[in-house]
Write an enzyme that holds these catalytic residues in place. Structure first.
Site, short mmCIF file in Angstrom:
data_model
loop_
_atom_site.label_atom_id
_atom_site.label_comp_id
_atom_site.label_asym_id
_atom_site.label_seq_id
_atom_site.Cartn_x
_atom_site.Cartn_y
_atom_site.Cartn_z
N ARG A 1 0.88 -1.18 0.00
CA ARG A 1 0.00 0.00 0.00
C ARG A 1 0.91 1.22 0.00
O ARG A 1 1.70 1.41 0.92
CB ARG A 1 -0.90 0.00 1.24
CG ARG A 1 -1.57 1.35 1.46
CD ARG A 1 -2.66 1.32 2.48
NE ARG A 1 -3.85 0.65 1.95
CZ ARG A 1 -5.07 0.75 2.49
NH1 ARG A 1 -5.26 1.48 3.58
NH2 ARG A 1 -6.09 0.11 1.95
N HIS B 1 -7.40 0.71 -6.37
CA HIS B 1 -7.64 -0.11 -5.19
C HIS B 1 -8.33 -1.41 -5.65
O HIS B 1 -9.50 -1.66 -5.35
CB HIS B 1 -8.50 0.66 -4.19
CG HIS B 1 -8.47 0.11 -2.79
ND1 HIS B 1 -7.71 -1.00 -2.43
CD2 HIS B 1 -9.09 0.52 -1.65
CE1 HIS B 1 -7.88 -1.23 -1.14
NE2 HIS B 1 -8.71 -0.33 -0.64
N GLN C 1 -10.17 -3.87 -3.15
CA GLN C 1 -11.48 -3.39 -2.69
C GLN C 1 -12.54 -3.63 -3.76
O GLN C 1 -13.66 -4.05 -3.45
CB GLN C 1 -11.39 -1.90 -2.37
CG GLN C 1 -12.69 -1.31 -1.87
CD GLN C 1 -13.07 -1.84 -0.50
OE1 GLN C 1 -12.27 -1.77 0.43
NE2 GLN C 1 -14.28 -2.36 -0.35
N ASP D 1 -17.14 7.34 -1.80
CA ASP D 1 -15.90 7.22 -1.03
C ASP D 1 -15.60 8.61 -0.49
O ASP D 1 -16.22 9.61 -0.90
CB ASP D 1 -14.78 6.69 -1.95
CG ASP D 1 -13.46 6.44 -1.22
OD1 ASP D 1 -13.47 6.33 0.02
OD2 ASP D 1 -12.41 6.36 -1.91
N CYS E 1 -16.31 1.73 0.67
CA CYS E 1 -15.12 0.94 1.02
C CYS E 1 -14.71 1.13 2.47
O CYS E 1 -14.02 0.29 3.03
CB CYS E 1 -13.97 1.28 0.08
SG CYS E 1 -13.41 3.00 0.20
N ARG F 1 -13.72 -8.43 1.77
CA ARG F 1 -12.29 -8.18 1.52
C ARG F 1 -11.50 -9.45 1.84
O ARG F 1 -10.60 -9.84 1.11
CB ARG F 1 -11.77 -7.03 2.40
CG ARG F 1 -12.31 -5.66 2.08
CD ARG F 1 -11.82 -5.16 0.73
NE ARG F 1 -10.38 -5.12 0.63
CZ ARG F 1 -9.60 -4.13 1.09
NH1 ARG F 1 -10.14 -3.07 1.64
NH2 ARG F 1 -8.28 -4.17 0.96
N1 NVA Z 1 -9.88 6.81 -1.40
C1 NVA Z 1 -9.53 6.37 -0.08
C2 NVA Z 1 -9.79 4.92 0.10
C3 NVA Z 1 -9.48 4.36 1.45
C4 NVA Z 1 -9.70 2.89 1.56
C5 NVA Z 1 -8.06 6.70 0.19
O1 NVA Z 1 -7.25 6.50 -0.72
O2 NVA Z 1 -7.75 7.15 1.28
N1 CP Z 2 -11.20 0.02 2.53
C1 CP Z 2 -9.93 -0.08 2.93
O1 CP Z 2 -9.00 -0.34 2.13
O2 CP Z 2 -9.76 0.09 4.26
P1 CP Z 2 -8.39 0.30 5.05
O3 CP Z 2 -7.83 1.62 4.62
O4 CP Z 2 -8.78 0.27 6.49
O5 CP Z 2 -7.45 -0.82 4.70
#
Ligand code: NVA
Ligand code: CP
Length: 302
Positions: free
Chosen positions: A102, A129, A132, A219, A259, A287
């Protein structure tokens, strides 16, 4: 399929295979049928951003499959002190059977895949992502029976989630309507892919996008790494919210997906969130199952 880097790389058949395997693994787990098919395998999990779901679901998923997950915070790795990703990839390939990462830049994930010799899984970048979206497609299919011909509406930011949902849903023959403010459109490569599909539309009117939708998704307005823009974004995204008016425009049996984490009162109202909480937390649970399917496909016996 060698890696999971972004939805654009997957074929419709890849997605269907993952969803079918995810359903099977979910069934087995619920019925106490052991499936330790990754015994002896090790997954490194590099996190340069925070996570609740991704970290825990990958860690538990590897454990349930009989493998070993290793949590690697970027702060504690040499990568955080500037060791090039190319070198990190070559070293970790000697120890591990797969890496979940990540991070911010998609190019970092692509570089790991190019320079390493083991499967790489994108656990979220600014661009994509995919883990997800596989869980989302699994959940939508559970609720609706099939994906073909369903209308997915996404209201909000043209971020990693919107990018990945557009591609994933179009590949599964769904209709896709997105609504975002004009300065916050999805990525250009995603738009190039999407506009070739007559089933795709983009608008600045959330009610138009939501019309007749089977699935309504949103989101956060400010993603991880955009904290300093939060106030500016709060102003730009006024009206881009899943609320009663949006749900009235959608089909009466429309489901809602988010998500998570959610900001109630911003991209979704508390009322809509709580009315659809079962669907949203099923999505979070999935997930685990969808990622186990990805792990089996990428790390399991060929
Ligand atoms: N768009 C959000 C998704 C988090 C799971 C982010 O990148 O923070
Ligand atoms: N939806 C998602 O990826 O959650 P986290 O940021 O908690 O991993």
């Amino acid at each position: 399929m060698k890696h999971l880097l972004k939805m654009l790389d997957l074929t419709s058949q890849d997605i269907t295979d993952i969803l079918n395997l995810a359903d099977q693994l979910k069934y087995e787990q619920k019925h106490g049928i052991s499936h330790r098919v990754l015994e002896g395998k090790t997954l490194g999990m590099i996190f340069e951003k925070a996570s609740t779901r991704t970290r825990v679901s990958f860690e538990v998923g590897m454990y349930q499959l009989g493998g070993l997950p290793i949590f690697l915070s970027a702060n504690d790795l040499q990568i955080g002190r500037g060791e090039p990703v190319q070198d990190t990839a070559r070293v970790l390939s000697r120890y591990l059977d797969g890496i979940m990462i990540r991070t911010f830049k998609q190019s970092e994930v692509e570089s790991l895949a190019e320079n390493g010799s083991i499967p790489i899984i994108n656990g979220l970048t600014d661009f994509a992502h995919p883990c997800q979206v596989l869980a989302d497609l699994m959940t939508i299919r559970e609720y609706k029976g099939s994906l073909d011909g369903l209308k997915m509406c996404f209201i909000g930011d043209g971020n990693n989630m919107m990018n990945s949902l557009i591609v994933g849903c179009l590949k599964m023959k769904m209709e896709v309507a997105v609504a975002c403010p004009s300065g916050y459109k999805p990525n250009a490569a995603v738009l190039d892919f999407a506009v070739a599909h007559p089933a795709f539309s983009i608008t600045t009117d959330p009610l138009e996008a939501a019309k007749g939708a089977d699935v309504v998704i949103t989101d956060v307005w400010a993603s991880m790494g955009q904290e300093q823009e939060a106030q500016k974004r709060r102003e730009a995204f006024q009206g881009f919210q899943i609320n009663d008016a949006v749900m009235a425009a959608a089909k009466p049996d429309a489901i809602v997906q988010h998500c998570l984490p959610a900001h109630r009162g911003e991209e979704i109202t508390t009322e809509v969130f709580e009315q659809h909480a079962a669907q949203i937390f099923d999505e979070a649970e999935n997930r685990l199952h969808a990622q186990k399917a990805v792990l089996v496909k990428l790390l399991g016996k060929k």
